[in-house]
Design a protein around this motif. Structure first.
Motif, PDB file in Angstrom:
ATOM      1  N   SER A 189      -7.184  76.485 -10.532  1.00 17.96           N
ATOM      2  CA  SER A 189      -6.170  75.602  -9.961  1.00 17.96           C
ATOM      3  C   SER A 189      -6.776  74.205  -9.860  1.00 17.96           C
ATOM      4  O   SER A 189      -7.557  73.928  -8.951  1.00 17.96           O
ATOM      5  CB  SER A 189      -5.724  76.094  -8.585  1.00 17.96           C
ATOM      6  OG  SER A 189      -4.742  75.223  -8.041  1.00 17.96           O
ATOM      7  N   LEU A 190      -6.424  73.363 -10.812  1.00 21.53           N
ATOM      8  CA  LEU A 190      -7.011  72.029 -10.892  1.00 21.53           C
ATOM      9  C   LEU A 190      -5.908  71.016 -11.174  1.00 21.53           C
ATOM     10  O   LEU A 190      -5.154  71.160 -12.138  1.00 21.53           O
ATOM     11  CB  LEU A 190      -8.059  71.977 -12.008  1.00 21.53           C
ATOM     12  CG  LEU A 190      -8.706  70.623 -12.295  1.00 21.53           C
ATOM     13  CD1 LEU A 190      -9.571  70.185 -11.113  1.00 21.53           C
ATOM     14  CD2 LEU A 190      -9.536  70.684 -13.569  1.00 21.53           C
ATOM     15  N   GLU A 191      -5.806  70.005 -10.322  1.00 22.80           N
ATOM     16  CA  GLU A 191      -4.830  68.931 -10.509  1.00 22.80           C
ATOM     17  C   GLU A 191      -5.573  67.600 -10.514  1.00 22.80           C
ATOM     18  O   GLU A 191      -6.443  67.358  -9.673  1.00 22.80           O
ATOM     19  CB  GLU A 191      -3.774  68.928  -9.402  1.00 22.80           C
ATOM     20  CG  GLU A 191      -2.826  70.102  -9.407  1.00 22.80           C
ATOM     21  CD  GLU A 191      -3.433  71.357  -8.804  1.00 22.80           C
ATOM     22  OE1 GLU A 191      -4.246  71.215  -7.852  1.00 22.80           O
ATOM     23  OE2 GLU A 191      -3.133  72.459  -9.298  1.00 22.80           O
ATOM     24  N   GLN A 192      -5.226  66.733 -11.473  1.00 22.88           N
ATOM     25  CA  GLN A 192      -5.826  65.406 -11.571  1.00 22.88           C
ATOM     26  C   GLN A 192      -4.738  64.382 -11.866  1.00 22.88           C
ATOM     27  O   GLN A 192      -3.712  64.704 -12.461  1.00 22.88           O
ATOM     28  CB  GLN A 192      -6.851  65.353 -12.711  1.00 22.88           C
ATOM     29  CG  GLN A 192      -8.005  66.315 -12.590  1.00 22.88           C
ATOM     30  CD  GLN A 192      -8.963  66.203 -13.757  1.00 22.88           C
ATOM     31  OE1 GLN A 192      -9.856  65.357 -13.770  1.00 22.88           O
ATOM     32  NE2 GLN A 192      -8.779  67.049 -14.749  1.00 22.88           N
ATOM     33  N   MET A 214      -8.126  63.978  -7.453  1.00 19.95           N
ATOM     34  CA  MET A 214      -8.369  65.325  -7.957  1.00 19.95           C
ATOM     35  C   MET A 214      -8.318  66.326  -6.811  1.00 19.95           C
ATOM     36  O   MET A 214      -8.763  66.051  -5.694  1.00 19.95           O
ATOM     37  CB  MET A 214      -9.732  65.416  -8.650  1.00 19.95           C
ATOM     38  CG  MET A 214     -10.109  66.827  -9.095  1.00 19.95           C
ATOM     39  SD  MET A 214     -11.792  66.947  -9.761  1.00 19.95           S
ATOM     40  CE  MET A 214     -11.574  66.040 -11.280  1.00 19.95           C
ATOM     41  N   ALA A 215      -7.785  67.525  -7.103  1.00 16.70           N
ATOM     42  CA  ALA A 215      -7.839  68.671  -6.199  1.00 16.70           C
ATOM     43  C   ALA A 215      -8.285  69.877  -7.019  1.00 16.70           C
ATOM     44  O   ALA A 215      -7.818  70.076  -8.145  1.00 16.70           O
ATOM     45  CB  ALA A 215      -6.476  68.931  -5.568  1.00 16.70           C
ATOM     46  N   GLN A 219     -13.259  75.038  -5.934  1.00 18.97           N
ATOM     47  CA  GLN A 219     -14.375  74.372  -5.265  1.00 18.97           C
ATOM     48  C   GLN A 219     -14.025  74.009  -3.828  1.00 18.97           C
ATOM     49  O   GLN A 219     -14.776  73.285  -3.169  1.00 18.97           O
ATOM     50  CB  GLN A 219     -14.791  73.110  -6.036  1.00 18.97           C
ATOM     51  CG  GLN A 219     -15.640  73.377  -7.260  1.00 18.97           C
ATOM     52  CD  GLN A 219     -16.289  72.115  -7.806  1.00 18.97           C
ATOM     53  OE1 GLN A 219     -15.852  70.997  -7.520  1.00 18.97           O
ATOM     54  NE2 GLN A 219     -17.339  72.285  -8.593  1.00 18.97           N
ATOM     55  N   PHE A 220     -12.869  74.499  -3.358  1.00 22.34           N
ATOM     56  CA  PHE A 220     -12.374  74.217  -2.001  1.00 22.34           C
ATOM     57  C   PHE A 220     -12.148  72.724  -1.785  1.00 22.34           C
ATOM     58  O   PHE A 220     -12.174  72.248  -0.645  1.00 22.34           O
ATOM     59  CB  PHE A 220     -13.341  74.767  -0.940  1.00 22.34           C
ATOM     60  CG  PHE A 220     -13.796  76.165  -1.204  1.00 22.34           C
ATOM     61  CD1 PHE A 220     -12.876  77.202  -1.264  1.00 22.34           C
ATOM     62  CD2 PHE A 220     -15.139  76.453  -1.416  1.00 22.34           C
ATOM     63  CE1 PHE A 220     -13.293  78.502  -1.524  1.00 22.34           C
ATOM     64  CE2 PHE A 220     -15.558  77.745  -1.673  1.00 22.34           C
ATOM     65  CZ  PHE A 220     -14.635  78.771  -1.728  1.00 22.34           C
ATOM     66  N   LEU A 221     -11.929  71.992  -2.897  1.00 22.38           N
ATOM     67  CA  LEU A 221     -11.702  70.546  -2.807  1.00 22.38           C
ATOM     68  C   LEU A 221     -10.219  70.282  -2.569  1.00 22.38           C
ATOM     69  O   LEU A 221      -9.385  70.498  -3.454  1.00 22.38           O
ATOM     70  CB  LEU A 221     -12.161  69.860  -4.101  1.00 22.38           C
ATOM     71  CG  LEU A 221     -11.902  68.357  -4.208  1.00 22.38           C
ATOM     72  CD1 LEU A 221     -12.684  67.591  -3.139  1.00 22.38           C
ATOM     73  CD2 LEU A 221     -12.258  67.839  -5.606  1.00 22.38           C
ATOM     74  N   ASP A 222      -9.892  69.829  -1.370  1.00 26.37           N
ATOM     75  CA  ASP A 222      -8.493  69.523  -1.058  1.00 26.37           C
ATOM     76  C   ASP A 222      -8.049  68.258  -1.783  1.00 26.37           C
ATOM     77  O   ASP A 222      -6.974  68.222  -2.379  1.00 26.37           O
ATOM     78  CB  ASP A 222      -8.323  69.332   0.449  1.00 26.37           C
ATOM     79  CG  ASP A 222      -8.563  70.625   1.211  1.00 26.37           C
ATOM     80  OD1 ASP A 222      -8.312  71.705   0.639  1.00 26.37           O
ATOM     81  OD2 ASP A 222      -9.018  70.553   2.361  1.00 26.37           O
ATOM     82  N   LEU A 223      -8.881  67.202  -1.730  1.00 22.43           N
ATOM     83  CA  LEU A 223      -8.529  65.951  -2.409  1.00 22.43           C
ATOM     84  C   LEU A 223      -9.775  65.079  -2.532  1.00 22.43           C
ATOM     85  O   LEU A 223     -10.505  64.884  -1.563  1.00 22.43           O
ATOM     86  CB  LEU A 223      -7.450  65.187  -1.626  1.00 22.43           C
ATOM     87  CG  LEU A 223      -7.014  63.847  -2.222  1.00 22.43           C
ATOM     88  CD1 LEU A 223      -6.356  64.047  -3.588  1.00 22.43           C
ATOM     89  CD2 LEU A 223      -6.065  63.110  -1.288  1.00 22.43           C
ATOM     90  N   ARG A 224      -9.970  64.564  -3.736  1.00 21.92           N
ATOM     91  CA  ARG A 224     -10.999  63.544  -3.961  1.00 21.92           C
ATOM     92  C   ARG A 224     -10.284  62.265  -4.406  1.00 21.92           C
ATOM     93  O   ARG A 224      -9.517  62.277  -5.362  1.00 21.92           O
ATOM     94  CB  ARG A 224     -11.993  63.977  -5.023  1.00 21.92           C
ATOM     95  CG  ARG A 224     -13.013  62.876  -5.370  1.00 21.92           C
ATOM     96  CD  ARG A 224     -13.982  63.289  -6.464  1.00 21.92           C
ATOM     97  NE  ARG A 224     -14.877  64.344  -5.992  1.00 21.92           N
ATOM     98  CZ  ARG A 224     -15.018  65.518  -6.586  1.00 21.92           C
ATOM     99  NH1 ARG A 224     -14.299  65.794  -7.681  1.00 21.92           N
ATOM    100  NH2 ARG A 224     -15.850  66.422  -6.118  1.00 21.92           N
TER     101      ARG A 224
END
Length: 368
Positions: A189-192, A214-215, A219-224
């Motif tokens: 699940s990757l959004e950019q 990016m989310a 990688q538990f990345l909510d938002l970069r």
């Protein structure tokens, strides 16, 4: 008999008219081509012919040019004159409507355009924000059933608005893969998404500003959020190939959620996770390069790489690499392949540093 002579006379008349209103290019080897002169940059000339379409000729190989239609001719020094063109030996003559015949050495020609090319060029100088966009939409989908029950959907959008001295670029992509077995799970699940604005300072030097988002659920990345400013250099800038080098500074703001649940909460004891959410804020360098080149007649290759070292925590960095091709099947439909690698030096506990992604599917291009 008289009737036949009349018919032959008409055929000859119209044939001669068609021939006389065509542009003619004679090469130094004696070959003569008939068609419509489209454009020239002083090094090559494009002639549109009925039989072979657009034909590109070396300007140095041309002995003579004779056009019936008007051409917009730019000479060294920036002067532009308009009129039918005749060349002989090393001289060019432009029969203008207002200034008579203008003569110049053929080597002084820097640009020639027919009316359609000139109108397109004039429009490109100052297009409205709602016009002059080029881009495409990529779609890929797959389903697996049997020992696995996976569904994969990959979507991507990109658009570019170039003018003579600046360019706006927009992009967005999403990859989502799920496994619907007895215990459903998210495989990817990757959004950019983001945008960038470039402004030329000199022919080879430009300044740029960008915002990228990016989310990444794995990688538990909510938002970069990454906000960047810097300078770019056109190492190569031709009709077929553009190679740019980028350098600047960025501000990064990233938020991670809790990692995998290890022990559920049992009041008064809180839940235990493999890693715990955190927010990072830091300044970093932006170093990168971008390549766009045409392979053959129908394939475009794009490649980019970026290195983002953290200036506040030495040894922490991100690296990205992308490589893709789009092969045209017709004017609006193509086949795309895209490879991507995203590396983070300090991922949360329980997640991997590297995400490698490959997608393939249809590309739908548009121009507005």
């Amino acid at each position: 008999m008289l009737r036949k002579l009349e018919v032959l006379s008409l055929i000859a008349f119209f044939g001669f008219s068609t021939f006389s209103f065509a542009d003619q290019v004679t090469l130094k080897n004696g070959d003569r081509l008939t068609g419509t002169v489209v454009k020239s940059d002083g090094k090559e000339l494009v002639l549109h012919t009925d039989a072979a379409g657009d034909v590109t000729l070396k300007f140095d190989a041309i002995q003579e040019i004779k056009t019936d239609a008007e051409l917009h001719v730019t000479l060294k020094g920036g002067k532009t004159v308009v009129g039918p063109v005749t060349t002989s030996d090393d001289k060019i003559e432009i029969a203008t409507k207002t200034s008579g015949t203008v003569e110049a050495p053929k080597s002084d020609v820097t640009l020639m355009r027919n009316d359609a090319e000139q109108q397109a060029y004039d429009k490109s100088l100052h297009p409205g924000l709602m016009h002059g966009w080029d881009g495409g939409i990529n779609v890929g989908f797959s389903v697996a059933r049997g020992n696995s029950q996976t569904e994969n959907l990959a979507l991507a959008f990109n658009a570019m608005h170039p003018t003579l001295h600046d360019k706006i670029t927009l992009y967005a992509s999403s990859i989502n893969t799920t496994n619907n077995l007895a215990t459903p799970s998210t495989v990817a699940s990757l959004e950019q998404g983001g945008f960038r604005y470039d402004r030329d300072l000199k022919p080879k030097l430009f300044v740029f500003g960008a915002a990228d988002f990016m989310a990444n659920a794995l990688q538990f990345l909510d938002l970069r959020q990454v906000y960047t400013g810097g300078f770019g250099f056109h190492a190569i800038k031709s009709n077929r190939t553009i190679l740019d080098f980028l350098g600047g500074l960025n501000y990064t703001h990233e938020t991670y959620s809790n990692g995998t649940l290890l022990v559920p909460a049992t009041p008064p004891n809180p839940a235990i996770y493999e890693s715990y959410g955190k927010t990072n804020r830091f300044a970093a360098l932006t170093l990168g390069e971008e390549l766009n080149t045409t392979l053959g007649k129908s394939t475009v290759l794009t490649q980019s790489a970026g290195f983002f070292p953290n200036l506040q925590q030495t040894g922490e960095y991100r690296f990205t690499f992308n490589l893709g091709t789009v092969t045209k099947l017709n004017k609006w439909l193509g086949w795309q392949n895209q490879f991507g690698d995203i590396y983070v030096s300090n991922p949360p506990t329980g997640s991997k540093s590297n995400d490698v992604i490959f997608t393939t599917g249809l590309n739908i291009s548009f121009t507005h």
